[in-house]
Scaffold this motif. Structure first.
Motif, mmCIF file in Angstrom:
data_model
loop_
_atom_site.group_PDB
_atom_site.id
_atom_site.type_symbol
_atom_site.label_atom_id
_atom_site.label_comp_id
_atom_site.label_asym_id
_atom_site.label_seq_id
_atom_site.Cartn_x
_atom_site.Cartn_y
_atom_site.Cartn_z
ATOM 1 N N VAL A 53 1.186 -1.155 -0.116
ATOM 2 C CA VAL A 53 -0.281 -0.133 -0.150
ATOM 3 C C VAL A 53 0.563 1.368 -0.197
ATOM 4 N N LEU A 54 0.564 2.272 -0.708
ATOM 5 C CA LEU A 54 1.513 3.369 -0.982
ATOM 6 C C LEU A 54 0.417 3.886 -0.236
ATOM 7 N N TYR A 55 1.212 4.802 0.726
ATOM 8 C CA TYR A 55 0.199 5.800 1.303
ATOM 9 C C TYR A 55 0.263 7.239 0.778
ATOM 10 N N ARG A 56 -0.995 8.626 0.475
ATOM 11 C CA ARG A 56 -0.239 9.485 0.206
ATOM 12 C C ARG A 56 -1.679 10.370 1.210
ATOM 13 N N ASP A 57 -2.085 11.989 0.330
ATOM 14 C CA ASP A 57 -2.273 12.376 1.119
ATOM 15 C C ASP A 57 -3.914 12.342 1.467
ATOM 16 N N GLU A 58 -3.993 12.293 -0.234
ATOM 17 C CA GLU A 58 -4.835 12.630 -0.962
ATOM 18 C C GLU A 58 -5.867 10.836 -0.926
ATOM 19 N N LYS A 59 -4.745 9.488 -0.716
ATOM 20 C CA LYS A 59 -5.606 8.026 -1.753
ATOM 21 C C LYS A 59 -4.558 7.477 -1.110
ATOM 22 N N ASN A 60 -5.086 6.560 -0.412
ATOM 23 C CA ASN A 60 -3.468 5.328 -0.708
ATOM 24 C C ASN A 60 -3.947 4.444 -1.679
ATOM 25 N N ILE A 61 -3.393 3.761 -2.233
ATOM 26 C CA ILE A 61 -3.339 3.091 -2.948
ATOM 27 C C ILE A 61 -2.319 1.569 -3.260
ATOM 28 N N ILE A 62 -2.582 0.824 -4.084
ATOM 29 C CA ILE A 62 -2.291 -0.491 -3.998
ATOM 30 C C ILE A 62 -1.466 -1.027 -5.034
ATOM 31 N N PHE A 63 -0.245 -1.707 -4.474
ATOM 32 C CA PHE A 63 0.248 -2.270 -6.014
ATOM 33 C C PHE A 63 1.025 -3.162 -5.394
ATOM 34 N N LYS A 64 1.397 -4.401 -6.966
ATOM 35 C CA LYS A 64 1.273 -5.378 -7.088
ATOM 36 C C LYS A 64 2.023 -5.991 -7.563
ATOM 37 N N ASP A 65 1.803 -7.711 -7.758
ATOM 38 C CA ASP A 65 2.735 -8.027 -9.139
ATOM 39 C C ASP A 65 2.749 -7.401 -10.141
ATOM 40 N N GLY A 66 3.407 -7.477 -10.953
ATOM 41 C CA GLY A 66 3.532 -6.732 -11.795
ATOM 42 C C GLY A 66 3.925 -5.796 -12.871
ATOM 43 N N ASP A 67 3.761 -5.241 -11.412
ATOM 44 C CA ASP A 67 2.924 -3.651 -11.731
ATOM 45 C C ASP A 67 5.134 -2.520 -11.104
ATOM 46 N N ILE A 68 4.962 -1.336 -11.130
ATOM 47 C CA ILE A 68 6.533 -0.160 -11.292
ATOM 48 C C ILE A 68 5.911 0.492 -10.837
#
Length: 276
Positions: A53-68
């Protein structure tokens, strides 16, 4: 505490449009937390296995296998892996990186994407890590070659998304070919455009005609050579694309209000005054 799941190698970078600081990988890191951290360069993180989970002020984002995930210079980044963490990364610098990311549509607001050429990109990153990173010219060229291959795979799919602005292409053609037999027809032909249509596009965006812009580019280079070298005016005229020195002098006078010789003399006098 020593982390036996993290491996990293540093290298000397070429001072140019793109260079690599370091590369690395994690193999099955448990409870991995990154940051919060701010870097002075770009960091490309490819996820081979895991979710975070990428934590950001406005919105947290999930990233996983195959992502950059792309971290931008000066950006505060904080993420937490939710599973065992398998990744590869490269830290890079250079003005051209911004252009590449713009082409593929990656921004600070949208820093995560899933490349179609995942396997090829992963292989390139492995080769970068396996390359002996020393100060030898072979090592530098090998790293640079792989780095360009990495970005070429990103751009291959980016070009499918982004249309190329013909005026931007024309500006690049002029930048690198102003000293050749360059004219409106040759540029328009290389872009598969009608001469008149190309000229209108160019003037609307740049504010001047292609012909005048080519002349301005040549004269700017001529002034630089007149100020900073002692090359003969005949040699300078040929260098910037004028085979006839007399015609070059005529065009220089027309645009600058003085002859090349007078321009050089004026600059030399100004330098002498400033030195004293």
């Amino acid at each position: 505490m020593y982390d036996n799941t993290m491996f990293e190698k540093h290298t000397e970078i070429f001072k140019g449009d793109i260079g690599m600081y370091y590369c690395g990988k994690r193999i099955g890191t448990k409870n991995h937390v990154y940051g919060p951290e701010i870097r002075s360069h770009f960091l490309f993180v490819l996820v081979e296995k895991g979710t975070a989970v990428l934590y950001r002020d406005e919105k947290n984002i999930i990233f996983k296998d195959g992502d950059i995930l792309v971290m931008f210079p000066g950006e505060r980044v904080y993420y937490v892996a939710q599973t065992d963490w398998y990744i590869k990364w490269i830290g890079v610098s250079g003005n051209q990186v911004y252009d590449i990311l713009q082409t593929i549509g990656v921004t600070k607001e949208k820093p995560i994407f899933t490349p179609k050429k995942y396997k090829e990109i992963s292989s390139i990153m492995s080769q970068l890590y396996d390359t002996k990173c020393d100060s030898s010219m072979f090592s530098k060229c090998r790293v640079q070659s792989l780095l360009y291959s990495f970005f070429s795979f990103l751009l291959e799919e980016g070009c499918e998304k982004a249309s190329v602005d013909p005026v931007d292409s024309a500006l690049q053609i002029i930048k690198y070919n102003y000293n050749n037999n360059l004219n409106i027809r040759s540029i328009a032909d290389s872009l598969f455009l009608d001469n008149a249509y190309f000229s209108r596009l160019f003037k609307n965006k740049v504010g001047t005609s292609p012909k005048k812009f080519i002349l301005q580019t040549r004269m700017a280079k001529a002034k630089d050579l007149l100020k900073n070298t002692d090359h003969h005016i005949k040699d300078i005229s040929i260098t910037i694309g004028f085979n006839d020195p007399l015609y070059f002098s005529k065009m220089f006078y027309k645009t600058e209000g003085m002859t090349p010789s007078d321009y050089r003399e004026m600059h030399n006098k100004n330098n002498s005054i400033s030195d004293n």
